[in-house]
Design a protein around this motif. Structure first.
Motif, PDB file in Angstrom:
ATOM      1  N   ALA A  94       1.173  -5.715  -9.510  1.00 22.46           N
ATOM      2  CA  ALA A  94       0.893  -7.083  -9.071  1.00 22.46           C
ATOM      3  C   ALA A  94       2.059  -7.644  -8.267  1.00 22.46           C
ATOM      4  O   ALA A  94       3.220  -7.515  -8.653  1.00 22.46           O
ATOM      5  N   GLY A  95       1.752  -8.226  -7.117  1.00 20.72           N
ATOM      6  CA  GLY A  95       2.754  -8.815  -6.253  1.00 20.72           C
ATOM      7  C   GLY A  95       3.296  -7.866  -5.202  1.00 20.72           C
ATOM      8  O   GLY A  95       3.919  -8.301  -4.239  1.00 20.72           O
ATOM      9  N   ASN A  96       3.093  -6.565  -5.375  1.00 17.69           N
ATOM     10  CA  ASN A  96       3.544  -5.612  -4.363  1.00 17.69           C
ATOM     11  C   ASN A  96       2.592  -5.614  -3.177  1.00 17.69           C
ATOM     12  O   ASN A  96       1.416  -5.929  -3.314  1.00 17.69           O
ATOM     13  N   LYS A  97       3.103  -5.252  -2.025  1.00 24.11           N
ATOM     14  CA  LYS A  97       2.329  -5.384  -0.788  1.00 24.11           C
ATOM     15  C   LYS A  97       2.199  -4.031  -0.099  1.00 24.11           C
ATOM     16  O   LYS A  97       2.904  -3.758   0.855  1.00 24.11           O
TER      17      LYS A  97
END
Length: 195
Positions: A94-97
């Motif tokens: 979560a939060g990684n792109k």
């Protein structure tokens, strides 16, 4: 003289069966399975410490837009000829792109450029290569028209100054054998990436 390579497929392994090498030089070549169990390994680059970084796509269909990418470091640390794997960046966290299927990877200085079907992400390597040690620095995001058949897949980069680079990439085509109408693709920078 030409070089030919015949491959045979067995499960997930690809084996070279005929290298077409002069028998006098045959003992100089060895083919081994360096890494297995990688899902859609498509991008591969050597890191500054000599290890390899491979981009993998997590999902059952390479073209599924819900896929996430992983950047996995491969290094034979114990000398057995088989790579130990370290996930340096996991797009599923979560939060990684790092969404979409990974195409190409390029490394220059301490930076990595990774393209997926609709984005080119920029990462900076840390001092070490421990798990999740890459820092996301920004991206170029593409907005393609609906029903597009090809997306960005080629990538090249060269330095132009201190922490400045020229980035070259393709945009694919809406359909084969026809020019893509101008203005049908938009590009936006993220996290300080200037266009």
């Amino acid at each position: 003289t030409g070089f030919s390579l015949a491959l045979s497929f067995s499960g997930e392994a690809v084996r070279a069966t005929n290298l077409g090498i002069d028998p006098m030089f045959q003992d100089r070549f060895r083919i081994t399975e360096f890494a297995t169990g990688l899902n859609f390994p498509t991008g591969l680059v050597q890191l500054k410490d000599g290890s390899l970084l491979v981009g993998t796509t997590q999902g059952s269909n390479f073209f599924d837009p819900q896929n996430t990418g992983q950047l996995v470091r491969l290094q034979d640390t114990n000398g057995d000829g088989v790579a130990e794997k370290t996930i340096l960046y996991d797009g599923a966290i979560a939060g990684n792109k790092l969404s979409g299927s990974i195409g190409g990877i390029r490394a220059i200085d301490d930076y990595l450029f990774v393209n997926t079907l609709d984005r080119i992400s920029v990462f900076q390597q840390g001092a070490d290569f421990s798990a999740n040690s890459l820092a996301f620095k920004g991206s170029l995001d593409f907005s393609f028209p609906a029903n597009r058949y090809q997306a960005s897949s080629a990538l090249a980069v060269r330095p132009t100054g201190t922490q400045q680079f020229e980035l070259f990439f393709n945009l694919g085509a809406t359909v084969n054998n026809l020019a893509t109408p101008s203005g049908s693709i938009s590009i936006a920078g993220q996290n300080g990436i200037a266009l």
